[in-house]
Design a protein around this motif. Structure first.
Motif, PDB file in Angstrom:
ATOM      1  N   LEU A  61       0.830  -1.212   0.000  1.00 63.69           N
ATOM      2  CA  LEU A  61       0.000   0.000   0.000  1.00 63.69           C
ATOM      3  C   LEU A  61       0.862   1.258   0.000  1.00 63.69           C
ATOM      4  CD1 LEU A  61      -2.723   1.492   0.244  1.00 63.69           C
ATOM      5  CD2 LEU A  61      -2.515   1.306   2.723  1.00 63.69           C
ATOM      6  N   ILE A  65       1.147   4.204  -2.901  1.00 67.19           N
ATOM      7  CA  ILE A  65       0.887   5.628  -2.628  1.00 67.19           C
ATOM      8  C   ILE A  65       2.095   6.458  -3.060  1.00 67.19           C
ATOM      9  CG2 ILE A  65       0.533   7.340  -0.821  1.00 67.19           C
ATOM     10  CD1 ILE A  65      -1.016   5.190   0.733  1.00 67.19           C
ATOM     11  N   ARG A  68       2.275   6.772  -6.748  1.00 69.36           N
ATOM     12  CA  ARG A  68       1.233   7.672  -7.248  1.00 69.36           C
ATOM     13  C   ARG A  68       1.669   9.132  -7.069  1.00 69.36           C
ATOM     14  NH1 ARG A  68      -5.202   7.644  -5.740  1.00 69.36           N
ATOM     15  NH2 ARG A  68      -5.232   5.788  -6.999  1.00 69.36           N
ATOM     16  N   ILE A  69       2.248   9.440  -5.903  1.00 65.04           N
ATOM     17  CA  ILE A  69       2.724  10.802  -5.652  1.00 65.04           C
ATOM     18  C   ILE A  69       3.811  11.163  -6.663  1.00 65.04           C
ATOM     19  CG2 ILE A  69       3.883  12.319  -3.978  1.00 65.04           C
ATOM     20  CD1 ILE A  69       1.020  11.584  -3.200  1.00 65.04           C
ATOM     21  N   PHE A  72       2.240  11.993  -9.934  1.00 65.29           N
ATOM     22  CA  PHE A  72       1.612  13.316  -9.900  1.00 65.29           C
ATOM     23  C   PHE A  72       2.679  14.396 -10.082  1.00 65.29           C
ATOM     24  CE2 PHE A  72      -2.209  11.486  -9.224  1.00 65.29           C
ATOM     25  CZ  PHE A  72      -2.650  11.239  -7.935  1.00 65.29           C
ATOM     26  N   ILE A 167     -10.497  20.931   1.647  1.00 62.04           N
ATOM     27  CA  ILE A 167     -10.054  19.649   1.111  1.00 62.04           C
ATOM     28  C   ILE A 167     -11.133  18.598   1.309  1.00 62.04           C
ATOM     29  CG2 ILE A 167      -8.330  17.818   1.320  1.00 62.04           C
ATOM     30  CD1 ILE A 167      -6.339  19.924   2.205  1.00 62.04           C
ATOM     31  N   PHE A 168     -11.689  18.533   2.522  1.00 63.56           N
ATOM     32  CA  PHE A 168     -12.685  17.500   2.804  1.00 63.56           C
ATOM     33  C   PHE A 168     -13.824  18.056   3.644  1.00 63.56           C
ATOM     34  CE2 PHE A 168     -11.761  13.779   0.778  1.00 63.56           C
ATOM     35  CZ  PHE A 168     -10.479  13.310   0.961  1.00 63.56           C
TER      36      PHE A 168
ATOM     37  N   VAL B  35      -7.615   5.798   1.996  1.00 56.74           N
ATOM     38  CA  VAL B  35      -6.275   6.326   2.292  1.00 56.74           C
ATOM     39  C   VAL B  35      -5.664   6.915   1.020  1.00 56.74           C
ATOM     40  CG1 VAL B  35      -3.927   5.709   2.971  1.00 56.74           C
ATOM     41  CG2 VAL B  35      -5.865   4.810   4.247  1.00 56.74           C
ATOM     42  N   GLN B  36      -5.806   6.219  -0.087  1.00 56.55           N
ATOM     43  CA  GLN B  36      -5.251   6.716  -1.347  1.00 56.55           C
ATOM     44  C   GLN B  36      -5.941   8.012  -1.771  1.00 56.55           C
ATOM     45  OE1 GLN B  36      -3.591   4.160  -4.271  1.00 56.55           O
ATOM     46  NE2 GLN B  36      -4.537   2.365  -3.359  1.00 56.55           N
ATOM     47  N   ASP B  37      -7.254   8.076  -1.602  1.00 54.89           N
ATOM     48  CA  ASP B  37      -7.985   9.300  -1.945  1.00 54.89           C
ATOM     49  C   ASP B  37      -7.507  10.479  -1.111  1.00 54.89           C
ATOM     50  OD1 ASP B  37     -11.275   7.803  -2.540  1.00 54.89           O
ATOM     51  OD2 ASP B  37      -9.480   8.024  -3.796  1.00 54.89           O
ATOM     52  N   VAL B  38      -7.330  10.240   0.179  1.00 56.77           N
ATOM     53  CA  VAL B  38      -6.904  11.329   1.064  1.00 56.77           C
ATOM     54  C   VAL B  38      -5.503  11.798   0.672  1.00 56.77           C
ATOM     55  CG1 VAL B  38      -6.275  11.906   3.449  1.00 56.77           C
ATOM     56  CG2 VAL B  38      -8.404  10.702   2.978  1.00 56.77           C
ATOM     57  N   PHE B  39      -4.622  10.857   0.342  1.00 58.19           N
ATOM     58  CA  PHE B  39      -3.274  11.254  -0.076  1.00 58.19           C
ATOM     59  C   PHE B  39      -3.315  12.093  -1.350  1.00 58.19           C
ATOM     60  CE2 PHE B  39       0.548  10.006   2.119  1.00 58.19           C
ATOM     61  CZ  PHE B  39       0.076   9.171   3.109  1.00 58.19           C
ATOM     62  N   THR B  40      -4.214  11.711  -2.265  1.00 56.86           N
ATOM     63  CA  THR B  40      -4.340  12.479  -3.504  1.00 56.86           C
ATOM     64  C   THR B  40      -4.779  13.909  -3.191  1.00 56.86           C
ATOM     65  OG1 THR B  40      -4.923  10.485  -4.722  1.00 56.86           O
ATOM     66  CG2 THR B  40      -5.487  12.586  -5.746  1.00 56.86           C
ATOM     67  N   ARG B  41      -5.785  14.036  -2.305  1.00 61.29           N
ATOM     68  CA  ARG B  41      -6.279  15.372  -1.951  1.00 61.29           C
ATOM     69  C   ARG B  41      -5.204  16.186  -1.227  1.00 61.29           C
ATOM     70  NH1 ARG B  41     -11.825  16.592  -1.649  1.00 61.29           N
ATOM     71  NH2 ARG B  41     -13.039  14.945  -2.593  1.00 61.29           N
TER      72      ARG B  41
END
Lengths: 173, 167
Positions: A61, A65, A68-69, A72, A167-168, B35-41
Motif C-alpha cells: 500500500l 501511494i 502515485r505521488i 503526480f 479539502i474534505f 487512504v489513497q484518496d486522502v493522499f491524492t487530496r
C-alpha cells in the motif's frame, strides 16, 4: 502437510506467542497456516492470524501511494520562481518581530540622544526609576510585538481550518 | 511543498491512516481506497499544508471526514450497535455472506483487542496493527524491550484463546 512443515509450524507458533518472531518469520507462519491440509489442532491459530491480518493493509500500500505521488509530481509543470505564493501569516510573524525590535531600537536611540541635564551624580532612587522606566518601555514594545504574533497565530489556525474545510468538507447525509 | 518534503511528512502516517479507516469502515478495500484518496487530496492542496502545525492530527481528521462521507453516501448501509458503527457494503462482494462475515470478524477482533488490559492493548495495537517495532514502542512508552515482549506475548495468547474456546 508433511512432518517437516508441521515441525516448523510448531516452532514458529511457539516463537510467535513468545513475541520473538521477526516479520519474515510471521509471513512464513501465515503461509503455513493457510495450507489447505492444515491439521485441525492449528485451526484456532489460523483463525486468529486471519482475523488479525484483516486489520492490516496490503503489503504494497505504501509503495503504491509513493508511486502515485511520484507520477503526480512528474505530470506537473515546473513552477517558476515568480509564481511562488506569499505566505502571509509567516510574513506577519516576522513583521511583528521586526516591528518590536525597531520600536525598541528607536526608543532606545531617542533616550540615548536626549541630552541629560548636567547635574550631579544620580541618586540610587533616581537610577532605579530610570531603569524601571526603560524596562517598562521595553515591555510595552514586546507586548505590541506579542499582540501582532497572536494575530498571526490566529490567522494560522484559521488557515488550517479553512484548508480542512476546502479539502474534505463533511457532507450532510 | 516539494515532493520529498511531502513524502517525509505524510508517508509515515499512511499506516495510521489505514488503521483509522478500517476502524470506521470495517472493509479492507474501502479503507485502502480511502487512504489513497486522502493522499491524492493532500497532494493537490500541499501548498496550503505548510501552515499545519500537527500533520498527524490533520491527516487523521481528513481520514475520519472522508470515512464519514462514505458511510453517509447512498448504498452504504449503516447500523449503530452499542455506539459502534458497523458497515455493510451492499454493493461490494458478490456473496453478501462473505462480506458480512468479514465485517463481523474485523469487529470481533477489534473488540477483543479493546477488551485486553491497557498495557497489553496498547502494545499489541502499536506492534501488530500499527506496525511499530519493539524499539519504537520502547521509545514511545518508556517500557523495557523485555516488558514489551511479555505484554505482546500475553495479548496474542489471550486473543488466540478466544478462537480456541468452543462457540
Amino acid at each position: 502437510m508433511d512432518t517437516t512443515q508441521i515441525y516448523k509450524l510448531r516452532q514458529l507458533l511457539e516463537r510467535f506467542y513468545a513475541a520473538d518472531t521477526a516479520p519474515d518469520e510471521e509471513k512464513s507462519l501465515r503461509e503455513l497456516l493457510s495450507d489447505p491440509d492444515l491439521p485441525e489442532e492449528f485451526l484456532p491459530d489460523r483463525n486468529m492470524m486471519e482475523a488479525m491480518s484483516m486489520l492490516l493493509p496490503s503489503e504494497n500500500l505504501e509503495e503504491r501511494i509513493s508511486m502515485r505521488i511520484d507520477s503526480f509530481a512528474q505530470d506537473e509543470p515546473v513552477k517558476s520562481k515568480e509564481s511562488v505564493k506569499f505566505r502571509w501569516p509567516i510574513l506577519l510573524r516576522w513583521s511583528a518581530a521586526v516591528a518590536a525590535a525597531v520600536v525598541f531600537a528607536v526608543i532606545s536611540i531617542i533616550r540615548i540622544s536626549t541630552p541629560i541635564p548636567a547635574q550631579a551624580e544620580m541618586s540610587p532612587e533616581e537610577v532605579y526609576e530610570q531603569t524601571a522606566m526603560a524596562f517598562m518601555i521595553f515591555a510595552e514594545a514586546l507586548d505590541k510585538g506579542r499582540a501582532a504574533i497572536e494575530i498571526a497565530d490566529s490567522t494560522t489556525i484559521n488557515a488550517s481550518v479553512k484548508a480542512m474545510d476546502a479539502i474534505f468538507p463533511i457532507q450532510q447525509p | 511543498m516539494e515532493t520529498d518534503e511531502f513524502k517525509d511528512v505524510f508517508m509515515p502516517l499512511a499506516r495510521l491512516m489505514y488503521v483509522e479507516a478500517i476502524r470506521i469502515l470495517r472493509n479492507q478495500a474501502d479503507a485502502e481506497d480511502t487512504v489513497q484518496d486522502v493522499f491524492t487530496r493532500l497532494w493537490e492542496h500541499r501548498d496550503d499544508l505548510e501552515l499545519i502545525k500537527n500533520p498527524k492530527a490533520f491527516a487523521l481528521a481528513m481520514i475520519r471526514n472522508q470515512c464519514l462521507n462514505i458511510i453517509n453516501s447512498v448504498g452504504y448501509n449503516k447500523a449503530v450497535i452499542g455506539g459502534q458503527i458497523s458497515g455493510h457494503a451492499t454493493f461490494m462482494s458478490s456473496d453478501p455472506n462473505d462480506e458480512i462475515e468479514r465485517v463481523e470478524s474485523i469487529g470481533t477482533v477489534m473488540k477483543l483487542i479493546d477488551s485486553l488490559p491497557d498495557n497489553q492493548r496498547n502494545v499489541i495495537k502499536m506492534h501488530d496493527v500499527e506496525g511499530l517495532s519493539k524499539q519504537e514502542i520502547a521509545r514511545i512508552t518508556g517500557l523495557s524491550p523485555d516488558n514489551i515482549r511479555q505484554l505482546l506475548s500475553r495479548a496474542r495468547k489471550a486473543i488466540r484463546n478466544h478462537f480456541s474456546s468452543p462457540l
